[in-house]
Design a protein around this motif. Structure first.
Motif, PDB file in Angstrom:
ATOM      1  N   THR A  75      34.392  54.787  24.703  1.00 17.60           N
ATOM      2  CA  THR A  75      35.826  53.768  24.292  1.00 17.60           C
ATOM      3  C   THR A  75      34.922  51.816  24.590  1.00 17.60           C
ATOM      4  O   THR A  75      35.024  51.939  26.122  1.00 17.60           O
ATOM      5  N   ILE A  77      36.867  48.652  25.396  1.00 17.14           N
ATOM      6  CA  ILE A  77      37.972  48.203  26.341  1.00 17.14           C
ATOM      7  C   ILE A  77      37.607  45.883  25.955  1.00 17.14           C
ATOM      8  O   ILE A  77      36.841  46.051  26.329  1.00 17.14           O
ATOM      9  N   ALA A  79      40.565  43.890  25.407  1.00 15.88           N
ATOM     10  CA  ALA A  79      41.438  43.358  25.816  1.00 15.88           C
ATOM     11  C   ALA A  79      41.024  42.026  26.808  1.00 15.88           C
ATOM     12  O   ALA A  79      41.609  41.011  26.657  1.00 15.88           O
ATOM     13  N   THR A  80      39.730  42.085  27.186  1.00 15.77           N
ATOM     14  CA  THR A  80      39.431  40.824  27.296  1.00 15.77           C
ATOM     15  C   THR A  80      37.888  40.113  27.121  1.00 15.77           C
ATOM     16  O   THR A  80      37.012  41.626  26.783  1.00 15.77           O
ATOM     17  N   ARG A 154      39.051  45.995  35.691  1.00 17.73           N
ATOM     18  CA  ARG A 154      39.534  45.282  34.098  1.00 17.73           C
ATOM     19  C   ARG A 154      39.828  46.993  34.029  1.00 17.73           C
ATOM     20  O   ARG A 154      41.167  47.373  33.239  1.00 17.73           O
ATOM     21  N   ALA A 155      38.528  47.686  34.698  1.00 20.98           N
ATOM     22  CA  ALA A 155      38.698  49.279  34.328  1.00 20.98           C
ATOM     23  C   ALA A 155      40.254  50.599  34.959  1.00 20.98           C
ATOM     24  O   ALA A 155      40.890  50.786  33.887  1.00 20.98           O
ATOM     25  N   HIS A 157      43.000  48.270  35.444  1.00 22.21           N
ATOM     26  CA  HIS A 157      43.976  48.275  35.327  1.00 22.21           C
ATOM     27  C   HIS A 157      44.243  48.635  33.916  1.00 22.21           C
ATOM     28  O   HIS A 157      45.192  49.098  33.172  1.00 22.21           O
ATOM     29  N   TRP A 158      42.933  49.015  33.538  1.00 23.83           N
ATOM     30  CA  TRP A 158      43.382  49.664  31.247  1.00 23.83           C
ATOM     31  C   TRP A 158      43.662  50.670  31.518  1.00 23.83           C
ATOM     32  O   TRP A 158      45.039  51.343  31.324  1.00 23.83           O
ATOM     33  N   ASP A 161      47.535  50.454  32.403  1.00 24.85           N
ATOM     34  CA  ASP A 161      48.314  49.631  31.525  1.00 24.85           C
ATOM     35  C   ASP A 161      48.663  50.901  30.317  1.00 24.85           C
ATOM     36  O   ASP A 161      49.330  50.366  29.366  1.00 24.85           O
ATOM     37  N   ASN A 162      47.407  51.864  29.948  1.00 28.36           N
ATOM     38  CA  ASN A 162      48.028  52.656  29.254  1.00 28.36           C
ATOM     39  C   ASN A 162      47.621  53.655  29.537  1.00 28.36           C
ATOM     40  O   ASN A 162      47.968  55.376  28.756  1.00 28.36           O
TER      41      ASN A 162
END
Length: 336
Positions: A75, A77, A79-80, A154-155, A157-158, A161-162
């Motif tokens: 996958t 990511i 978003a950033t 970030r991972a 946070h992902w 968030d999901n």
């Protein structure tokens, strides 16, 4: 004739040096558990420059087989910026919402790939019914601190968030890693604590916790294998962007530099007594406990750095070592 004599003399000297080195290594190997002795221990594996790093990055990954029946999917990511790749591992019949593990591979922050975690990540997904996410973080020296840590954050946070979309319980997200990945997992747990991002557990497998280890002289009678002081100096210098020094005020550079460990999530730390990181791992476990953080410490006699990857399922001690990892993670994801 003179040239032949010189060449012959050089060959003789080289043979004597090689023989002496092998004899010295054989004596030192008596400290290694008999079931963990391997030809790789005779090799001079040192990272010193770009050329040796290039060779290290080409070495085949150990433990790269995904368990049958486990679905592994890449996958991205987006978003950033820059985009970040992760691989998710899950059993098709996973009960949702489940716990989750964010796994960070080792390699001194300068090498390593997602592939080397396939066997372990798919095992966790299979036996614990968890979603496992392995993060393809950026490597040094091309991307020094804090690039790799930012990717791991970030991972994480992902995942939060999901959580609903991924079918996971945000209260049951653990972080973990081996070697440099364990070090990144430890500072990730610190950063997550400071920013209010829940982490229920940290699984730290012979973690790379303290750049100041480079500054400390090794005992003259101490022999370490696979990950050496020379490689450690090269890797920390590449990651930090400069040679390690006693003072470094940047946040989250190395987990052991944090003064206050209060409030961090429970931890499991496992290390061999022949590992270069043994002293810093013991020290960090002690400091966690002194700060009131539950920490299980497993010290394996006669084990060197990465031996579990070489001998999982082949040596009883390494099977037990990884079973301990799994059991601690199971307890954490069941009762966060």
């Amino acid at each position: 004739m003179t040239l032949r004599l010189v060449l012959g003399t050089l060959d003789t000297v080289a043979a004597l040096v090689t023989a002496r080195r092998i004899t010295t290594l054989r004596r030192a190997l008596t400290a290694v558990a008999p079931e963990l002795r391997h030809p790789v221990l005779y090799l001079p594996l040192n990272l010193t420059n770009a050329a040796t790093l290039a060779v290290g990055r080409r070495l085949p990954a150990v433990g790269s087989a995904i368990r049958p029946g486990i679905r592994a999917e890449k996958t991205t990511i987006t978003a950033t910026d820059p985009a970040l790749n992760v691989v998710t591992y899950q059993a098709p019949a996973r009960s949702k919402p489940s716990g989750a593990l964010l796994w960070i591979h080792g390699g001194g922050t300068v090498m390593g790939t997602l592939r080397q975690g396939h066997a372990w990540c798919s095992r966790v997904a299979d036996e614990l019914g968890a979603l496992v996410v392995s993060v393809d973080y950026r490597l040094a020296p091309e991307n020094p601190y804090p690039a790799g840590l930012n990717d791991c954050y970030r991972a994480l946070h992902w995942l939060h968030d999901n959580a609903t979309k991924l079918g996971i319980d945000p209260a049951r997200i653990a972080v973990g890693g081996d070697s440099a990945g364990g070090g990144l997992a430890a500072v990730l747990a610190q950063r997550a604590h400071d920013t209010g991002l829940p982490v229920c557990f940290q699984l730290l497998v012979y973690p790379m916790l303290d750049d100041r280890t480079v500054l400390r002289a090794e005992a003259p009678d101490r022999t370490v294998y696979t990950w050496t002081p020379t490689s450690n100096r090269f890797a920390w210098t590449a990651y930090l962007g400069h040679p390690p020094q006693e003072r470094d005020d940047r946040p989250y550079t190395a987990a052991a530099r944090r003064a206050n460990l209060t409030g961090l999530p429970p931890a499991w730390i496992g290390v061999g007594d022949l590992d270069l990181f043994h002293p810093e791992n013991i020290g960090y476990a002690r400091r966690l406990r002194e700060a009131g953080v539950e920490c299980e410490l497993r010290v394996e006699p006669g084990m060197y750095h990465g031996a579990d990857a070489l001998f999982d399922g082949k040596a009883p001690s390494m099977t037990a070592f990884r079973t301990s990892m799994l059991d601690s993670l199971r307890a954490a994801l069941t009762n966060p």
